[in-house]
Design a protein around this motif. Structure first.
Motif, PDB file in Angstrom:
ATOM      1  N   ASN A   1       5.452 -10.649  32.117  1.00  0.00           N
ATOM      2  CA  ASN A   1       6.166 -11.916  33.731  1.00  0.00           C
ATOM      3  C   ASN A   1       7.104 -10.908  34.257  1.00  0.00           C
ATOM      4  O   ASN A   1       7.753 -10.361  33.445  1.00  0.00           O
ATOM      5  CB  ASN A   1       7.005 -12.872  33.524  1.00  0.00           C
TER       6      ASN A   1
ATOM      7  N   ASP B   1     -10.041 -14.878  32.590  1.00  0.00           N
ATOM      8  CA  ASP B   1      -8.883 -16.221  32.477  1.00  0.00           C
ATOM      9  C   ASP B   1      -7.859 -15.346  32.757  1.00  0.00           C
ATOM     10  O   ASP B   1      -6.632 -16.338  32.952  1.00  0.00           O
ATOM     11  CB  ASP B   1      -9.045 -15.866  30.869  1.00  0.00           C
TER      12      ASP B   1
ATOM     13  N   GLU C   1      -7.486 -16.040  36.271  1.00  0.00           N
ATOM     14  CA  GLU C   1      -7.513 -17.078  36.360  1.00  0.00           C
ATOM     15  C   GLU C   1      -6.093 -17.827  35.860  1.00  0.00           C
ATOM     16  O   GLU C   1      -5.119 -18.565  36.750  1.00  0.00           O
ATOM     17  CB  GLU C   1      -8.139 -18.352  35.308  1.00  0.00           C
ATOM     18  N   PHE C   2      -5.302 -17.652  35.222  1.00  0.00           N
ATOM     19  CA  PHE C   2      -3.882 -17.405  34.996  1.00  0.00           C
ATOM     20  C   PHE C   2      -3.032 -16.861  35.607  1.00  0.00           C
ATOM     21  O   PHE C   2      -2.187 -17.791  35.834  1.00  0.00           O
ATOM     22  CB  PHE C   2      -3.297 -16.674  33.272  1.00  0.00           C
TER      23      PHE C   2
ATOM     24  N   LYS D   1      -3.754 -16.162  38.890  1.00  0.00           N
ATOM     25  CA  LYS D   1      -3.246 -17.247  39.686  1.00  0.00           C
ATOM     26  C   LYS D   1      -2.653 -17.906  40.155  1.00  0.00           C
ATOM     27  O   LYS D   1      -2.013 -18.439  41.106  1.00  0.00           O
ATOM     28  CB  LYS D   1      -5.131 -17.388  40.031  1.00  0.00           C
ATOM     29  N   GLU D   2      -2.477 -18.736  38.738  1.00  0.00           N
ATOM     30  CA  GLU D   2      -1.757 -19.719  38.592  1.00  0.00           C
ATOM     31  C   GLU D   2      -0.147 -20.009  38.402  1.00  0.00           C
ATOM     32  O   GLU D   2       0.833 -20.718  38.812  1.00  0.00           O
ATOM     33  CB  GLU D   2      -2.148 -20.917  37.269  1.00  0.00           C
ATOM     34  N   HIS D   3       0.710 -18.694  38.029  1.00  0.00           N
ATOM     35  CA  HIS D   3       1.317 -17.874  37.464  1.00  0.00           C
ATOM     36  C   HIS D   3       1.927 -16.775  38.420  1.00  0.00           C
ATOM     37  O   HIS D   3       1.762 -15.776  37.806  1.00  0.00           O
ATOM     38  CB  HIS D   3       1.430 -17.595  36.682  1.00  0.00           C
ATOM     39  N   PRO D   4       2.175 -16.670  39.898  1.00  0.00           N
ATOM     40  CA  PRO D   4       2.340 -15.528  40.632  1.00  0.00           C
ATOM     41  C   PRO D   4       3.980 -14.328  39.458  1.00  0.00           C
ATOM     42  O   PRO D   4       3.318 -13.702  40.548  1.00  0.00           O
ATOM     43  CB  PRO D   4       2.499 -16.534  41.798  1.00  0.00           C
TER      44      PRO D   4
ATOM     45  N   HIS E   1      -8.922 -23.510  25.405  1.00  0.00           N
ATOM     46  CA  HIS E   1      -9.653 -24.210  26.894  1.00  0.00           C
ATOM     47  C   HIS E   1      -9.569 -22.707  27.925  1.00  0.00           C
ATOM     48  O   HIS E   1     -10.021 -22.678  28.732  1.00  0.00           O
ATOM     49  CB  HIS E   1      -8.231 -24.490  27.727  1.00  0.00           C
ATOM     50  N   THR E   2      -9.174 -21.545  27.305  1.00  0.00           N
ATOM     51  CA  THR E   2      -9.453 -19.838  27.263  1.00  0.00           C
ATOM     52  C   THR E   2      -9.975 -19.395  26.464  1.00  0.00           C
ATOM     53  O   THR E   2      -9.464 -19.382  25.494  1.00  0.00           O
ATOM     54  CB  THR E   2      -8.123 -19.706  27.719  1.00  0.00           C
TER      55      THR E   2
END
Length: 165
Positions: free
Chosen positions: A18, A54, A57-58, A60-63, A108-109
């Motif tokens: 992050n 993976d 996609e992650f 994309k959901e957590h900018p 899931h991933t």
């Protein structure tokens, strides 16, 4: 745990970072902090074929995991699985019966894995206060153990910037 579930000690794992965990270009130990109730740190396995998709996609959901340099990059902390497993945690100068393990969490991933710390075979959780051990007259501080683990993970990490694919 079955030996079939173990990740090879030669493999690398990546902690996606992050933006908040990098201050003035320096990785902070908060990148390896368990939230209350968490039993493991999420990492990904670059050797798994789906790693790039993976991660994309992650992010994309957590900018907040994109770098400030651009929308097409992210940072990761790479670590060797064998070195992570080899960590030793101590209390008052004595080695604790804490095992650090890296295990697949691929429900899931596919590239997802977790870094677990276990005391006498039980998961240490974020937000726990104390552990007891008959070898010590006083309770063992979980925050102290987890802080030592964070510092060691920080030391084992190699940070790099990557393109989102």
């Amino acid at each position: 745990m079955s030996d079939l579930m173990l990740i090879d000690s030669k493999e690398s794992i990546a902690r996606l970072l992050n933006q908040e965990w990098i201050v003035s270009g320096v990785l902070q130990q908060t990148a390896f902090q368990l939230r209350p109730g968490e039993t493991y740190l999420s990492v990904n396995r670059p050797s798994i074929e789906s790693y790039d998709s993976d991660v994309a996609e992650f992010i994309k959901e957590h900018p907040n995991f994109k770098t400030e340099q651009g929308n097409n990059t992210y940072c990761r902390a790479l670590m060797n699985v064998g070195e992570v497993r080899g960590m030793e945690l101590s209390f008052k100068g004595n080695r604790l019966n804490v095992n650090v393990e890296v295990e697949p969490r691929a429900s899931h991933t596919k590239s997802h894995a977790g870094i677990f710390a276990r005391f006498h075979g039980k998961n240490i959780k974020g937000g726990q206060n104390f552990l007891t051990d008959t070898n010590y007259d006083e309770p063992i501080s979980v925050p102290d153990i987890l802080q030592k683990m964070r510092w060691q993970l920080l030391h084992l990490s190699h940070v790099e910037m990557c393109d989102i694919k």
